[in-house]
Design an enzyme around this catalytic site. Sequence first.
Site, mmCIF file in Angstrom:
data_model
loop_
_atom_site.group_PDB
_atom_site.id
_atom_site.type_symbol
_atom_site.label_atom_id
_atom_site.label_comp_id
_atom_site.label_asym_id
_atom_site.label_seq_id
_atom_site.Cartn_x
_atom_site.Cartn_y
_atom_site.Cartn_z
ATOM 1 N N ALA A 1 -2.095 -6.969 -3.312
ATOM 2 C CA ALA A 1 -3.391 -6.134 -3.295
ATOM 3 C C ALA A 1 -2.782 -5.704 -4.946
ATOM 4 O O ALA A 1 -1.419 -5.453 -5.277
ATOM 5 C CB ALA A 1 -4.634 -5.191 -2.610
ATOM 6 N N PHE A 2 -3.267 -5.844 -5.702
ATOM 7 C CA PHE A 2 -3.181 -5.486 -7.013
ATOM 8 C C PHE A 2 -2.903 -4.060 -7.750
ATOM 9 O O PHE A 2 -1.345 -3.373 -8.216
ATOM 10 C CB PHE A 2 -4.295 -5.398 -8.062
ATOM 11 C CG PHE A 2 -5.234 -4.245 -8.354
ATOM 12 C CD1 PHE A 2 -5.954 -3.660 -6.891
ATOM 13 C CD2 PHE A 2 -5.332 -3.009 -9.402
ATOM 14 C CE1 PHE A 2 -7.173 -2.617 -7.381
ATOM 15 C CE2 PHE A 2 -5.213 -2.125 -8.746
ATOM 16 C CZ PHE A 2 -6.777 -1.545 -8.327
ATOM 17 N N LYS A 3 -2.589 -2.946 -6.069
ATOM 18 C CA LYS A 3 -1.956 -1.850 -6.139
ATOM 19 C C LYS A 3 -0.596 -1.730 -5.923
ATOM 20 O O LYS A 3 -0.659 -0.666 -6.443
ATOM 21 C CB LYS A 3 -2.161 -0.723 -4.699
ATOM 22 C CG LYS A 3 -4.272 -0.575 -4.697
ATOM 23 C CD LYS A 3 -4.560 0.219 -3.860
ATOM 24 C CE LYS A 3 -6.317 0.149 -3.871
ATOM 25 N NZ LYS A 3 -6.885 -0.609 -4.019
ATOM 26 N N ASP A 4 -0.206 -2.830 -5.447
ATOM 27 C CA ASP A 4 1.181 -3.555 -5.561
ATOM 28 C C ASP A 4 1.945 -3.080 -7.194
ATOM 29 O O ASP A 4 2.728 -2.657 -7.714
ATOM 30 C CB ASP A 4 2.259 -4.472 -5.176
ATOM 31 C CG ASP A 4 1.627 -4.691 -3.493
ATOM 32 O OD1 ASP A 4 2.461 -3.346 -2.961
ATOM 33 O OD2 ASP A 4 1.519 -5.370 -3.422
ATOM 34 N N LEU B 1 2.132 0.767 -7.661
ATOM 35 C CA LEU B 1 2.378 1.603 -6.570
ATOM 36 C C LEU B 1 4.033 1.007 -6.904
ATOM 37 O O LEU B 1 4.845 2.035 -6.536
ATOM 38 C CB LEU B 1 1.944 1.155 -5.677
ATOM 39 C CG LEU B 1 0.705 2.325 -5.333
ATOM 40 C CD1 LEU B 1 -0.150 2.131 -4.504
ATOM 41 C CD2 LEU B 1 1.139 3.738 -5.700
#
Length: 468
Positions: free
Chosen positions: A110-113, A116
């Site tokens: 997911a784009f959160k990687d 993060l």
Amino acid sequence: MEYISTRGSAPALDFEGVTLAGLASDGGLYLPREWPRLSEAEIRALRGKPYPALAATIMRPFVAGSLTDDELDALCATVYGDFGHAAVTPLVQLNERQWLLELFHGPTLAFKDVALQLLGHLFETFLARRDQQMMIVGATSGDTGSAAINAVAGRDNVEIVMLHPKGRVSDVQRRQMTTVRAANVFNLAIDGSFDDAQAHVKRMFRDPDVTGRLKLGAVNSINWARLMAQVVYYFYSALQLGAPDRTVAYSVPTGNFGDVFAGYVAAQMGVPIERLIVATNVNDILHRALSEGDYSAGGVTPTITPSMDIQVSSNFERLLFDVGGRDGKALGEQMAAFEASKAMRLTNAQAQGAAALFTSMRADQDETSRALAWAYRETGQVIDPHTGVGLHASLAASEAEMIAKDIPIVTLATAHPAKFRDAVERAIGVRPALPARVGDLFGREEFFTEIGGDYEATRDFVLEHAAR
Ligand SMILES: *Cc1c(COP(=O)(O)O)cnc(C)c1O
């Protein structure tokens, strides 16, 4: 760079300070004191730069004083050298005008990687400098938890306790958290809902028994460093489509207003963005706020896009601050009233300021499924439902001629379809396979602790497991 709080009374901090603080002490969110602005010539000179080098260039003014140029270059090379696609965030063309920006090539799909992974390294660097230990406590309905755990697993000076509601996250999401084996990672499956888990976390940050003994850290998108990292892919995609000599529109599937606020920052920095379409599911507080000025929280309706099932959007406060004249005292009063009544009207300045760049759209489940079917039928692309909410908005805006015909529209593809394969299969009859790089997710052993629903059980677990 110096950072100030949206509520005006917390002390200004440098980049290292805001990264470790998360929320400001007055309850506000940190923003840079001013936006760095690139000239057209400077933007043109960024064309063709590989992602890691571009990332370092864009982030440099924001981290000034806290990281040297060499430290930042090395960090970006490490973090973005390790994605599943050489382009990190590849741009895919759907038809003459529609594009997808694939943000799901990180370790947890997911784009959160994208943000993060960077944040994990920043925590390690800054904590080592201060010889400090930090305990991250978070609650997740899926994507944030797995991305955060993968970002800090095995890193020095930082530990993470992640709460998820037992039996209420998908198999893939759970396994992406619980199969990570590292001495600094603790998964708690709690009896209760996501809201219960979230309430425990919020209470812990206010519990002197905890804050007196541990330095707690936050990984949600109230953390400025996450938004900063997301600004980069707006530059990256706009440059490929001809910026600064051509304008681009974006459609962003939105929950907490983090990802789309990064687009706003890119526009302030000089990227020629025609429109930012805020695409919501039926949990549409942002759509109501932007179209009618009514920012009022309702209950949360579960959807096939769980990462956007929110009641309020924390980062919206950053926009209200910036377009409303940066008056921290007035916004602090407005937000205090909102927190008491769960409803507020935007001021005229806020509504007009937002309308200059933002448009909003809402997609229900049928519309989302139809967008998935359109992408598959017309282009052969299998997309995830969150991306489907964004694509619905792009197609609708295009059809209604809300954006001039010659302007390309980029939909942010925020998750890999395999992460939400049941919903994808229901919409298009195809079950997407997990990419090889996540390996034998279903063959690995899971590690987690089941815990009762009461606050004390979670608190005691955190206190017992923190290294000091
Ligand atoms: C978190 C998430 C979103 C929403 O992002 P915000 O920054 O909260 O607006 C959208 N799609 C997916 C797949 C997500 O994980």
